[in-house]
Design a protein around this motif. Structure first.
Motif, mmCIF file in Angstrom:
data_model
loop_
_atom_site.group_PDB
_atom_site.id
_atom_site.type_symbol
_atom_site.label_atom_id
_atom_site.label_comp_id
_atom_site.label_asym_id
_atom_site.label_seq_id
_atom_site.Cartn_x
_atom_site.Cartn_y
_atom_site.Cartn_z
ATOM 1 N N THR A 1 0.837 -1.201 0.000
ATOM 2 C CA THR A 1 0.000 0.000 0.000
ATOM 3 C C THR A 1 0.874 1.254 0.000
ATOM 4 N N ALA A 2 0.654 2.115 -0.974
ATOM 5 C CA ALA A 2 1.475 3.317 -1.133
ATOM 6 C C ALA A 2 0.955 4.126 -2.312
ATOM 7 N N VAL A 3 1.479 5.323 -2.436
ATOM 8 C CA VAL A 3 1.309 6.086 -3.668
ATOM 9 C C VAL A 3 2.476 5.711 -4.581
ATOM 10 N N TYR A 4 2.149 5.323 -5.794
ATOM 11 C CA TYR A 4 3.159 4.885 -6.745
ATOM 12 C C TYR A 4 3.422 5.989 -7.764
ATOM 13 N N TYR A 5 4.710 6.250 -7.998
ATOM 14 C CA TYR A 5 5.143 7.302 -8.901
ATOM 15 C C TYR A 5 6.003 6.718 -10.020
ATOM 16 N N CYS A 6 5.796 7.194 -11.219
ATOM 17 C CA CYS A 6 6.758 6.893 -12.279
ATOM 18 C C CYS A 6 7.666 8.103 -12.456
ATOM 19 N N ALA A 7 8.841 7.845 -12.988
ATOM 20 C CA ALA A 7 9.821 8.906 -13.169
ATOM 21 C C ALA A 7 10.693 8.599 -14.374
ATOM 22 N N THR A 8 11.220 9.636 -14.970
ATOM 23 C CA THR A 8 12.100 9.474 -16.114
ATOM 24 C C THR A 8 13.535 9.805 -15.708
ATOM 25 N N GLU A 9 14.470 8.960 -16.131
ATOM 26 C CA GLU A 9 15.855 9.142 -15.727
ATOM 27 C C GLU A 9 16.402 10.444 -16.289
ATOM 28 N N ALA A 10 17.244 11.085 -15.530
ATOM 29 C CA ALA A 10 17.857 12.336 -15.950
ATOM 30 C C ALA A 10 18.731 12.126 -17.190
ATOM 31 N N PRO A 11 18.901 13.171 -17.985
ATOM 32 C CA PRO A 11 19.680 13.045 -19.237
ATOM 33 C C PRO A 11 21.108 12.574 -19.040
ATOM 34 N N TYR A 12 21.687 12.823 -17.849
ATOM 35 C CA TYR A 12 23.072 12.395 -17.630
ATOM 36 C C TYR A 12 23.169 10.907 -17.279
ATOM 37 N N GLY A 13 22.013 10.259 -17.133
ATOM 38 C CA GLY A 13 22.024 8.842 -16.814
ATOM 39 C C GLY A 13 22.455 7.988 -17.990
ATOM 40 N N LEU A 14 22.725 6.746 -17.716
ATOM 41 C CA LEU A 14 23.225 5.844 -18.751
ATOM 42 C C LEU A 14 22.103 5.162 -19.522
ATOM 43 N N GLY A 15 20.891 5.243 -19.009
ATOM 44 C CA GLY A 15 19.771 4.628 -19.710
ATOM 45 C C GLY A 15 19.723 3.126 -19.618
ATOM 46 N N LEU A 16 20.456 2.569 -18.656
ATOM 47 C CA LEU A 16 20.578 1.115 -18.577
ATOM 48 C C LEU A 16 19.528 0.472 -17.700
ATOM 49 N N GLY A 17 18.708 1.293 -17.041
ATOM 50 C CA GLY A 17 17.680 0.719 -16.183
ATOM 51 C C GLY A 17 18.204 0.194 -14.868
ATOM 52 N N ARG A 18 19.271 0.810 -14.350
ATOM 53 C CA ARG A 18 19.842 0.388 -13.069
ATOM 54 C C ARG A 18 19.718 1.468 -11.991
ATOM 55 N N ALA A 19 19.183 2.613 -12.345
ATOM 56 C CA ALA A 19 19.103 3.710 -11.396
ATOM 57 C C ALA A 19 18.054 3.429 -10.330
ATOM 58 N N ASN A 20 18.424 3.538 -9.062
ATOM 59 C CA ASN A 20 17.489 3.263 -7.977
ATOM 60 C C ASN A 20 17.453 4.374 -6.927
ATOM 61 N N ARG A 21 18.024 5.530 -7.258
ATOM 62 C CA ARG A 21 18.010 6.658 -6.324
ATOM 63 C C ARG A 21 17.167 7.786 -6.909
ATOM 64 N N GLU A 22 16.463 8.511 -6.066
ATOM 65 C CA GLU A 22 15.584 9.569 -6.541
ATOM 66 C C GLU A 22 16.332 10.612 -7.355
ATOM 67 N N TYR A 23 17.542 10.939 -6.949
ATOM 68 C CA TYR A 23 18.264 12.017 -7.611
ATOM 69 C C TYR A 23 18.674 11.662 -9.039
ATOM 70 N N GLU A 24 18.551 10.397 -9.383
ATOM 71 C CA GLU A 24 18.892 9.970 -10.736
ATOM 72 C C GLU A 24 17.746 10.183 -11.722
ATOM 73 N N TYR A 25 16.620 10.675 -11.221
ATOM 74 C CA TYR A 25 15.438 10.908 -12.047
ATOM 75 C C TYR A 25 15.081 12.389 -11.979
ATOM 76 N N ASP A 26 14.648 12.941 -13.107
ATOM 77 C CA ASP A 26 14.406 14.383 -13.099
ATOM 78 C C ASP A 26 12.951 14.793 -13.264
ATOM 79 N N TYR A 27 12.104 13.955 -13.788
ATOM 80 C CA TYR A 27 10.687 14.285 -13.894
ATOM 81 C C TYR A 27 9.866 13.169 -13.264
ATOM 82 N N TRP A 28 8.793 13.594 -12.589
ATOM 83 C CA TRP A 28 7.957 12.669 -11.824
ATOM 84 C C TRP A 28 6.488 12.896 -12.150
ATOM 85 N N GLY A 29 5.733 11.798 -12.082
ATOM 86 C CA GLY A 29 4.296 11.936 -12.209
ATOM 87 C C GLY A 29 3.675 12.371 -10.892
ATOM 88 N N GLN A 30 2.362 12.513 -10.911
ATOM 89 C CA GLN A 30 1.653 12.985 -9.719
ATOM 90 C C GLN A 30 1.350 11.854 -8.734
#
Length: 128
Positions: free
Chosen positions: A91-120
């Protein structure tokens, strides 16, 4: 302007399933890894799952591995989170986020600061 809109949350009994969707716009969707996070009442937001730009690589928090599946459809600019065998502790509010442009795009980012845009966010409530 990047926009992320989650949907698919709701109330479900323990053991049930839900599929969350996150529709993205304003950025070349296929160029960025995506992630799902969640925040339970009184707790910090935590990583749930991530997926690479192509969708070929995924990464999960240990608490959801084997029960949740992240996927994406780059033609539809949408990322999904299939949640099975749900537990009350999901049980929680679930958010999607897009990785920041400086990321590698490999799908390994697990820290909030690695994402720059978030849904509501979308609420998921699992009853016991």
């Amino acid at each position: 302007q990047v926009q992320l809109v989650e949907s698919g949350g709701g109330l479900v009994q323990a053991g049930g399933s839900l599929r969350l969707s996150c529709a993205a716009s304003g950025r070349t969707f296929s160029s960025y890894a995506m992630g799902w996070f969640r925040q339970a009442p009184g707790k910090e937001r935590e990583f749930v799952a991530a997926i690479s730009r192509s969708g070929g690589s995924t990464y999960y928090a240990s608490s959801v591995k084997g029960r949740f599946t992240i996927s994406r459809d780059n033609a539809k600019n949408t990322v999904y989170l299939q949640m099975n065998s749900l537990k009350p502790e999901d049980t929680a509010v679930y958010y999607c986020a897009t990785e920041a442009p400086y990321g590698l795009g490999l799908g390994r980012a697990n820290r909030e600061y690695e994402y720059d845009y978030w849904g509501q966010g979308t609420q998921v409530t699992v009853s016991s």
